[in-house]
Write an enzyme that holds these catalytic residues in place. Structure first.
Site, PDB file in Angstrom:
ATOM      1  CG  ASP A  67      -2.090  -0.802   1.194  1.00 55.57           C
ATOM      2  OD1 ASP A  67      -2.278  -1.496   0.179  1.00 55.57           O
ATOM      3  OD2 ASP A  67      -2.885  -0.767   2.154  1.00 55.57           O
ATOM      4  CE  LYS A  92      -6.957  -1.164  -0.394  1.00 56.64           C
ATOM      5  NZ  LYS A  92      -7.039  -2.622  -0.379  1.00 56.64           N
ATOM      6  NE  ARG A 135      -3.027 -22.639  10.993  1.00 55.84           N
ATOM      7  CZ  ARG A 135      -2.191 -23.696  10.908  1.00 55.84           C
ATOM      8  NH1 ARG A 135      -2.570 -24.809  10.319  1.00 55.84           N
ATOM      9  NH2 ARG A 135      -0.982 -23.628  11.427  1.00 55.84           N
ATOM     10  N   GLY A 182      -2.893  -7.540   8.073  1.00 52.81           N
ATOM     11  CA  GLY A 182      -2.241  -7.805   9.348  1.00 52.81           C
ATOM     12  C   GLY A 182      -0.792  -8.223   9.257  1.00 52.81           C
ATOM     13  N   GLY A 198      -0.271  -3.688   3.942  1.00 51.11           N
ATOM     14  CA  GLY A 198      -0.928  -2.385   3.917  1.00 51.11           C
ATOM     15  C   GLY A 198      -0.189  -1.426   4.810  1.00 51.11           C
ATOM     16  CB  SER A 199      -1.072  -0.157   8.159  1.00 46.37           C
ATOM     17  OG  SER A 199      -2.422  -0.232   7.720  1.00 46.37           O
TER      18      SER A 199
END
Lengths: 294, 208
Positions: free
Chosen positions: A24, A81, A165, A214, A235-236
């Site tokens: 990102d 996006k 998973r 995450g 992302g972050s």
């Protein structure tokens, strides 16, 4: 005889991104840092998910001027996006010439029942999923690449692991079924039978599957790669860390050498603090982005 | 599994597995009975008879080739006469010159290559392409944000051109490169060519 924007070219670009890291970025300068670190693509957006989470309000498609600025700054593919169901934002992004559109739960949904009919577009789409049924519904709508959603903007890998998973376990279950059991499996997955049958036969999704939401350290990236991800979105995790250029390069190295613990140890050294991160139990159910999408 | 004659040594072919569509090349090699070897570090080059550079992002591969010091060992490996085959990003990595002034990575082909020569993803396409060296049946070629070759040196042979004349497949000695992706279309004749060159070369090395 020569055809552009075919299923093979749409799905094929995602195949070329495999084993890579999609980052990102909110400015052309960040895009160049990402490219220099070895990102295989960038996602152009106005605010990274952790800021969207902090600021609240309605999150929309980014300013086209910002997106074209990023497209001009780098030679790697640029994604952008659109809101779930907002096919006009997608039309605009296609007109800008972006390489991939992410119909993303990180933005505020524009339609609470329908996703974009992605078959209508020449540009390929990536979509988020939490489980196999959701993945196959998106592919049925024309998504040429999937990513598990994780929980964007948390810096916490737990949801990414859980969802990956779930998807892979569901595929293994289908592989073990008799042919006559696949009809009920399709009903239970709320997914089209033909796609369920194909997944049972191939033992994998019909499109490339990345992990998102995450990932904030090289070890996080290697964890999901060892579990069976084909690449990662960060992302972050990069530009909210102490040293973005170094963290970005380290996550790229870890995604390539995901099974080599010595290399993982080496690239994890001296990166400074990763993004701070949020414990999942502190996020109320109605503020979880992963629950957006139907 | 392809049944194997126990008397015949199976050819091991490396696939550079730093980033990109290396799994598709691994599958193509398996389909023709060769043994694929994923190459991430210089030590992985030991014992292989040829090397494939897959499609992916050339900027990413460039970083990783330098970071893990693969450049010298791959150039040494190519100097033995072993076949090297690059697709798309792999072609860019092999080019002696890259339009726009980027530094070459593994300059094994005397060509000038232009990245993203057709435009962005919206201009990606597939077509049928004549490749006479591989027989009469055309190759189904998938071009994704593909490069083209704009100039070739005297030792370079053109293997395929688009109808407008643009060069999209070349060979120079034992180094082969395509702008397109045979591995995405179930096309294994390029892979067979790599195995054949490696087999001939292994035989001549033993004899010599």
């Amino acid at each position: 005889m020569t055809e552009t924007s075919t299923w093979a070219t749409k799905k094929g670009l995602a195949q070329m991104l495999k084993g890579g890291v999609i980052m990102d970025v909110v400015t052309p300068e960040q895009a160049r840092i990402a490219e220099d670190a070895g990102a295989c693509a960038v996602m152009a957006l106005e605010r990274v998910p952790s800021d969207i989470r902090a600021n609240g309000g309605v999150a929309r498609m980014s300013d086209p001027e910002m997106i074209t600025g990023i497209m001009a700054a780098v030679s790697i593919p640029v994604m952008a996006k659109a809101r779930i169901g907002h096919f006009v934002e997608a039309q605009i992004l296609q007109a800008l010439g972006v390489d991939y559109i992410d119909e993303s739960e990180v933005l505020t949904p524009a339609d609470e029942r329908n996703h974009i009919n992605k078959h209508d577009f020449k540009v390929p789409f990536v979509c988020g999923c939490r489980n196999l049924g959701e993945a196959l519904r998106r592919i049925n709508e024309g998504a040429a690449m999937m990513r598990t959603k994780g929980e964007a903007g948390t810096g916490n890998v737990v949801e990414a692991v859980h969802q990956l998973r779930d998807v892979l376990a569901a595929i293994r279950r289908l592989q073990g079924m008799r042919e006559d059991e696949l009809f009920v499996a399709a009903k239970e997955l709320q997914a089209p039978y033909e796609l369920v049958k194909q997944v049972a036969a191939d033992g994998k999704l019909p499109v490339v599957n990345f992990v998102a939401g995450g990932i904030s350290t090289p070890a996080d990236a290697a964890l999901v790669m060892q579990l069976g991800a084909e690449g990662v979105f960060v992302g972050s995790g990069i530009f909210k860390s102490d040293n973005p250029a170094k963290m970005a390069a380290a996550i790229v190295q870890a995604t390539t050498h995901f099974a080599d613990a010595k290399i993982l140890a080496e690239v994890s050294k001296g990166l400074g603090n990763p993004m701070r991160g949020i414990e999942m139990s502190t996020i109320p159910e109605n503020e979880r982005l992963a629950s957006r999408g139907w | 599994m392809v049944p194997r004659n126990p008397g015949v040594r199976v050819m091991r072919i490396g696939v550079l597995a730093l980033q990109g569509a290396f799994a598709e090349h691994v599958a193509a090699l398996r389909a023709i009975g060769a043994e694929p070897v994923e190459v991430r570090l210089p030590a992985d080059l030991d014992g292989i008879g040829g090397l494939i550079l897959p499609g992916g992002e050339s900027t990413t591969m460039r970083k990783l080739i330098h970071r893990w010091e693969l450049r010298g060992p791959i150039l040494d490996f190519a100097a033995t006469g072993a076949p090297i085959f690059g697709t798309c990003a792999g072609m860019i990595i092999l080019a002696g010159e890259i339009a726009g002034g980027e530094a070459p990575v593994l300059p094994l082909l005397d060509v000038l290559v232009r990245r993203n020569a057709f435009g962005r993803q919206l201009d990606s396409f597939e077509t049928e392409l004549a490749v006479p060296d591989l027989g009469a049946k055309p190759v189904h070629a998938v071009f994704i944000r593909a490069p083209v070759i704009e100039r070739i040196g005297p030792g370079v042979q053109v293997m395929a051109q688009l109808p407008d004349g643009r060069i999209v497949a070349v060979r120079e000695g034992n180094v082969i490169a395509t702008s397109f992706h045979p591995e995405l279309a179930g096309e294994t004749r390029f892979h067979q060519l790599v195995v054949d060159i490696a087999t001939t070369q292994a035989g001549s090395t033993q004899a010599g």
